[in-house]
Write a protein that holds these residues in place. Structure first.
Motif, mmCIF file in Angstrom:
data_model
loop_
_atom_site.group_PDB
_atom_site.id
_atom_site.type_symbol
_atom_site.label_atom_id
_atom_site.label_comp_id
_atom_site.label_asym_id
_atom_site.label_seq_id
_atom_site.Cartn_x
_atom_site.Cartn_y
_atom_site.Cartn_z
ATOM 1 N N GLU A 1 38.647 35.634 45.625
ATOM 2 C CA GLU A 1 38.135 35.788 44.263
ATOM 3 C C GLU A 1 38.989 34.959 43.312
ATOM 4 O OE1 GLU A 1 37.926 39.800 42.989
ATOM 5 O OE2 GLU A 1 36.525 40.435 44.550
ATOM 6 N N HIS A 2 38.331 34.388 42.303
ATOM 7 C CA HIS A 2 39.053 33.623 41.287
ATOM 8 C C HIS A 2 38.354 33.804 39.942
ATOM 9 C CE1 HIS A 2 41.462 30.487 39.460
ATOM 10 N NE2 HIS A 2 40.354 29.935 38.995
ATOM 11 N N SER A 3 39.151 34.083 38.932
ATOM 12 C CA SER A 3 38.620 34.203 37.572
ATOM 13 C C SER A 3 38.972 32.932 36.802
ATOM 14 C CB SER A 3 39.227 35.420 36.864
ATOM 15 O OG SER A 3 38.864 36.618 37.519
ATOM 16 N N PHE A 4 37.951 32.201 36.393
ATOM 17 C CA PHE A 4 38.172 30.975 35.623
ATOM 18 C C PHE A 4 38.552 31.298 34.185
ATOM 19 C CE2 PHE A 4 35.333 29.735 39.073
ATOM 20 C CZ PHE A 4 35.980 28.619 39.559
ATOM 21 N N SER A 5 38.031 32.436 33.742
ATOM 22 C CA SER A 5 38.347 32.904 32.392
ATOM 23 C C SER A 5 38.094 34.406 32.382
ATOM 24 C CB SER A 5 37.463 32.205 31.351
ATOM 25 O OG SER A 5 36.099 32.566 31.550
ATOM 26 N N GLY A 6 38.204 34.996 31.241
ATOM 27 C CA GLY A 6 37.947 36.422 31.160
ATOM 28 C C GLY A 6 36.503 36.785 31.397
ATOM 29 N N SER A 7 35.601 35.801 31.371
ATOM 30 C CA SER A 7 34.179 36.106 31.496
ATOM 31 C C SER A 7 33.508 35.447 32.695
ATOM 32 C CB SER A 7 33.439 35.665 30.227
ATOM 33 O OG SER A 7 33.583 34.259 30.036
ATOM 34 N N LEU A 8 34.194 34.555 33.415
ATOM 35 C CA LEU A 8 33.571 33.833 34.517
ATOM 36 C C LEU A 8 34.397 34.025 35.785
ATOM 37 C CD1 LEU A 8 31.285 31.918 35.373
ATOM 38 C CD2 LEU A 8 32.816 29.995 34.839
ATOM 39 N N ASP B 1 30.092 37.124 32.371
ATOM 40 C CA ASP B 1 29.934 38.146 31.344
ATOM 41 C C ASP B 1 29.395 37.474 30.089
ATOM 42 O OD1 ASP B 1 31.018 40.033 33.070
ATOM 43 O OD2 ASP B 1 33.061 39.635 32.396
ATOM 44 N N VAL B 2 28.082 37.534 29.913
ATOM 45 C CA VAL B 2 27.458 36.887 28.752
ATOM 46 C C VAL B 2 27.925 37.565 27.477
ATOM 47 C CG1 VAL B 2 25.265 36.282 27.680
ATOM 48 C CG2 VAL B 2 25.468 36.315 30.174
ATOM 49 N N ARG C 1 48.146 36.738 46.521
ATOM 50 C CA ARG C 1 47.774 36.796 45.110
ATOM 51 C C ARG C 1 48.699 35.847 44.352
ATOM 52 N NH1 ARG C 1 48.168 42.537 43.344
ATOM 53 N NH2 ARG C 1 46.246 42.822 44.534
ATOM 54 N N PRO C 2 48.409 34.528 44.398
ATOM 55 C CA PRO C 2 49.300 33.545 43.774
ATOM 56 C C PRO C 2 49.368 33.677 42.260
ATOM 57 C CG PRO C 2 47.254 32.516 44.460
ATOM 58 C CD PRO C 2 47.230 33.899 45.008
ATOM 59 N N ALA C 3 48.315 34.231 41.666
ATOM 60 C CA ALA C 3 48.292 34.429 40.220
ATOM 61 C C ALA C 3 47.427 35.645 39.935
ATOM 62 C CB ALA C 3 47.739 33.183 39.527
ATOM 63 N N ASP C 4 47.512 36.116 38.718
ATOM 64 C CA ASP C 4 46.754 37.314 38.365
ATOM 65 C C ASP C 4 45.248 37.102 38.480
ATOM 66 O OD1 ASP C 4 49.092 38.650 37.875
ATOM 67 O OD2 ASP C 4 49.052 38.324 35.699
ATOM 68 N N ASN C 5 44.818 35.850 38.391
ATOM 69 C CA ASN C 5 43.375 35.584 38.404
ATOM 70 C C ASN C 5 42.858 35.132 39.766
ATOM 71 O OD1 ASN C 5 44.623 33.119 38.451
ATOM 72 N ND2 ASN C 5 43.190 32.140 37.006
ATOM 73 N N THR C 6 43.690 35.172 40.802
ATOM 74 C CA THR C 6 43.274 34.698 42.122
ATOM 75 C C THR C 6 43.786 35.639 43.205
ATOM 76 O OG1 THR C 6 43.395 32.398 41.364
ATOM 77 C CG2 THR C 6 43.331 32.769 43.747
#
Length: 945
Positions: A386-393, A476-477, A301-306
């Motif tokens: 898993e990777h979060s590009f932003s809070g919605s994608l 997340d639209v 888990r290199p970062a909170d979003n990955t």
């Protein structure tokens, strides 16, 4: 109450069972907490976690969580999964092997490990389906200690790949981020079986840690089980009469003239029309099993979003099995050298037209011994990120490879025969499952009685591989709408091989005995078989007989030297084939949430499209000459799905689901399996059984419309009362149509020379062409499968004192079905149909668990009931159907936490010593197979650092 529950236990073990029940109903003072305090740990905590998953899901989901390694109180995963509402299991050698969900058998259930579909094939006894060559998942490959959660998804969503009519079962092994830093857990058990009277070891170990401030983790777990099992009982294979499918007499299958002294009321015509056991016998199975499982996991888990997870699993299941029979195969034979030569001295026909007792002359008897070496190696590798590009994608990807290699390098059978025994008798009147069998004027323990008649060498193997790649994007639209989409590619390959004794031609060689072998005295490679005494056989039963000693025979005759005993595919062409499927699909799905006043509606709506490219290869016959043929075809499916959950209140949820579902063709069982897709025909001789099993690469998959409606009331903490209704409208069904006919009448284009070669010297050429059993796959219209589930779960926290530590789990499933099957074809008549239950469907099933738990002591008793179910429709040999009887299994488990890290455990499985009871004919209820494996007791310890 204790006395009634413990009926049937061996005297030496009764006290153990009573002690465990006593722990449930009256916890000792040292284990009790203060009356005003209820501590929820362990088993109760895992039940609460499972309810949280069920409650939050949009579809119908049930889950099981293990608090720690070695925390599933069962031999393997199938035993654990049967606690889930609607799930029933089928056992082999005393262990759960395959599962059915809501009446739909194992061929309709897909299993995923760490998110990727997998296939585990194993070898079993013929009565349990033999070597698995279909899509069914063999759970007995794996120890339950390797997994920490099981999720059963009973409704379909577009984001979940296709392939199941019944359910998708997700198995998840442990990962380092599941644990709080450095963790070491070790467990050890000693298991005792009251029939084999052996002690077997079982051990598990896990080590896990996280590093770099929790950004990296590593885990390793190992589980090992050794098991020795004695499995005894009686069998007949089936029952038959001397009539053709159309009801006309079959002269070749008729008894000889009645004995001059016969005084019975039944005429010879009536006796020939009545059912007789094909091979009445007693059986001894000896199983030696070693099961090793290893899992490894790396998480980053290199970062909170990955987050990235790399998971591996390896399982190795090795077994040796010995099958020993004393039998009378003449009742299944044809012609002057067989049944036509057998004379009846007396016989009794009951009101189901069954010859339940008889005394006969000129009966051919047999002592049979078979030895199998079996090995399954399973490898499963997945990379999940898993990777979060932003809070919605968000992006999720998975690639993986799964490989299951099953090898049966040694399957050796020797037959000792004795012809024309006078005074042979069988009698099923005292006990329809355990007959009195006597062998007339011969001493079955004497080497002088027997002659070596056949040597069978039948090594076989199967290889199953999956390769998967998938990508999922979620957007997340709004806070109420999430769109999901993604492609998936999956490739599945099955290759199966089978060898038999061969001289390079297609002529059966199993009855060819070299002169030097025939001249060797029987006494030099034989031994005495002895039943254990754990069966309640009628007085006068023969329990000792001479049997082939396969180890001595292998040494004397150099049986496994291929230069001496040639084996090849020539006489087993139909069991050598390959199936390859490439599935390319994609889905779109919308997850929705809306507030309707004080209620909340959530769910998902989507559609999945998949194209299946199928390539199958097998041997066909052209002008009597085998030809390797490959057939390709492509078909596609569009599968819409809808899941909604209405939160009426904080505690009441109403669910509804609808979907179009499909499962790829699957024959099921050792004689068909995925061979139904091969362009081949297997023409085989096994003893007196003559079978033709054909494939059809153009067969359509199973397709159905699925509907679900459920009402769930979470009326208290960790509590649930629910009712679920379900309906499967099966529109396309795959049936194995079985019928008996003269080989010359086959519609497969097979010349008589193929049958005559298969018979060789094993079956007389004069009767070779008569009474062949044909099995061919066909599509039918299917029918409806419908039912309901009722579930109740509650810890009794509202009670005072020690009673507050009790809890109860109950579930009941009722299923009905009406499937259209094709009847055996009759020349000159139009095709007839019959409506019956779906094979593998139990109309009623329930599970009940009563538990007591605090932070010191955890104890529970579980019962699992499964109603009878059909296995073959229509039945064979003029029986209307074939099936398996109901079972009720009772297990108990006790755990005492001696210290914070040390637990002592006691488990007792199959306390009712259930018999596997298979029968033929709904009216006659005639014995097919009746075996038991005994009770299992396990004492162990588990320590966590």
């Amino acid at each position: 109450m204790l006395r009634s529950i413990s009926i049937g236990l061996t005297d030496g073990m009764k006290w153990l069972y009573v002690a465990s029940l006593a722990a449930l109903f009256a916890a000792p003072a040292w284990a009790q907490e203060p009356q005003d305090e209820v501590i929820v740990t362990g088993f109760r905590q895992s039940l609460g976690a499972a309810l949280d998953v069920k409650r939050a899901a949009d579809g119908a989901v049930d889950a099981i969580f293990a608090e720690d390694i070695a925390d599933f109180p069962d031999l393997n995963l199938a035993e654990s999964i049967q606690r889930v509402p609607g799930v029933s299991i089928a056992r082999d050698a005393g262990e759960g092997r395959q599962i059915s969900v809501r009446g739909l058998g194992p061929q309709f259930t897909r299993v995923r490990i760490n998110g990727m579909e997998a296939m585990s094939a194993n070898g079993g006894t013929d009565a349990a389906g033999g070597t698995n060559r279909d899509r069914s998942f063999d759970f007995n490959t794996f120890a339950s200690e390797l997994f920490n959660s099981i999720t059963v998804r009973k409704t379909s969503a577009a984001e979940t790949e296709e392939g199941s009519l019944g359910a998708t079962v997700d198995l998840r092994s442990g990962r380092p981020f599941d644990y709080d830093g450095f963790t070491v857990v070790a467990s050890a058990q000693s298991a005792y079986n009251d029939i084999s009277e052996d002690f077997d070891p079982r051990a598990a170990f896990l080590i896990s840690d996280t590093f770099a401030d929790g950004k990296f983790g590593a885990l390793l777990s190992v589980a090992y089980t050794q098991r020795q099992l004695l499995d005894e009982g009686s069998s007949t294979v089936r029952w038959q009469n001397s009539l053709n499918t159309d009801g006309t007499p079959s002269a070749g299958a008729a008894f000889g003239p009645l004995d001059p002294g016969y005084t019975g009321p039944a005429t010879l015509t009536q006796l020939n029309a009545a059912f007789r056991p094909r091979i009445p016998r007693y059986d001894i199975y000896e199983h030696d099993q070693d099961r090793l499982g290893v899992t490894g996991s790396l998480q980053w888990r290199p970062a909170d979003n990955t987050s990235i997870s790399f998971d591996t699993m390896y399982a190795k299941f090795d077994a040796e099995r010995r099958e020993i029979f004393l039998e009378a195969p003449v009742f299944s034979t044809n012609g002057a050298a067989g049944i036509n030569n057998t004379n009846i001295r007396s016989a009794v026909i009951d009101n189901t037209n069954t010859i339940v007792s008889g005394l006969f002359d000129d009966v051919d008897i047999r002592s049979e011994a078979r030895f199998d070496e079996l090995s399954t190696k399973f490898t499963h590798i997945t990379l999940d990120g898993e990777h979060s590009f932003s809070g919605s994608l968000r992006l999720h990807g998975l690639v993986g490879h799964s490989d299951a290699q099953h090898d049966n390098p040694v399957q050796t059978t020797l037959l000792f025969d004795r012809a024309d025994v006078d005074g042979y008798s069988y009698d099923y009147r005292q006990d329809s499952r355990l007959p009195l069998l006597t062998y007339g004027n011969v001493d079955v323990t004497s080497p002088a009685t027997w002659t070596l008649s056949q040597i069978r060498l039948r090594p076989q193997s199967s290889s199953n591989t999956f390769d998967t790649a998938q990508l999922d994007v979620a957007w997340d639209v709004t806070d109420k709408i999430t769109l999901k989409a993604g492609p998936q590619y999956k490739k599945y390959e099955l290759e199966t091989a089978s060898l038999q004794r061969s001289n390079g031609s297609q002529t059966n060689q199993e009855a060819v005995i070299p002169a030097s072998v025939a001249a060797t005295p029987i006494a030099s490679y034989s031994t005495i078989a002895q039943m254990s005494g754990h069966l309640d056989q009628p007085a006068g039963s023969v329990t000792r007989w001479l049997m082939p000693n396969l180890d001595q025979a292998a040494s004397l005759f150099d049986l496994y030297n291929p230069s001496v005993w040639r084996v090849g595919i020539e006489t087993a062409l139909g069991s050598n084939y390959t199936i390859e499927e490439e599935d390319t699909g994609a889905y779109v799905q919308a997850d929705l949430r809306a507030d309707l006043g004080k209620m909340t509606l959530r769910g998902n709506l989507g559609v999945r499209y998949v194209e299946t490219k199928q390539t199958s290869s097998g041997y066909t016959f052209t002008a009597g000459v085998p030809l390797l043929t490959t057939v390709e075809r492509t078909y596609n499916d569009t599968l819409p799905s809808l899941n909604v959950a209405l939160e009426v209140t904080d505690s009441i949820i109403v669910r509804a689901a609808a979907a179009k579902v499909m499962a790829r063709p699957n024959g099921g069982g050792q004689t068909t399996g995925l061979g139904i897709l091969a362009p081949s025909a297997a023409v085989t001789i096994a003893g007196s059984n003559k079978t033709v099993t054909a494939g059809n690469p153009e067969i359509e998959p199973y397709r159905a419309n699925s509907y679900d409606l459920a009402f769930e009331w979470y009326f208290a903490e960790d509590s649930l009362l629910s009712v679920a209704l379900f309906l499967k409208q099966v529109e396309s069904f795959v049936q194995i149509q079985r019928y008996t006919d003269n080989f010359a009448n086959n519609t497969l284009g097979l010349p008589n020379s193929v049958a005559l070669a298969a018979c060789g010297t094993t079956v007389p050429q004069a009767t070779c062409l008569s009474d062949w059993q044909f099995s061919t796959p066909v599509n039918t219209d299917g029918g409806d499968v419908k039912g309901y589930e009722i579930s109740y779960q509650q810890p009794f926290s509202f009670l005072s004192g020690p009673f507050s530590h009790f809890g109860l789990i109950l579930n009941y499933t009722s299923v009905e079905s009406e499937i259209t099957y094709l009847s055996p074809p009759v020349v000159g008549l139009p095709q007839q149909t019959v409506k019956a239950d779906l094979t593998g469907l139990s109309k009623s099933a329930y599970n009940a668990t009563l538990y007591w738990e605090n932070e010191k002591l955890s104890a529970r008793v579980s019962a699992a009931y499964r109603d009878q179910y059909l296995t073959t429709v229509p039945g064979r040999n003029n029986n209307d159907v074939e099936g398996t009887a109901e079972t009720l299994s009772l297990d108990t488990s006790v755990r005492w936490s001696v210290t914070k890290g040390l637990d002592l455990t006691f488990e007792a499985l199959n306390l009712t010593d259930e018999f596997q009871d298979q029968w033929v004919d709904s009216n006659g209820d005639r014995l097919s197979y009746y075996h038991h494996q005994g009770r299992q007791y396990m004492l162990g310890a588990r320590y966590r650092f």
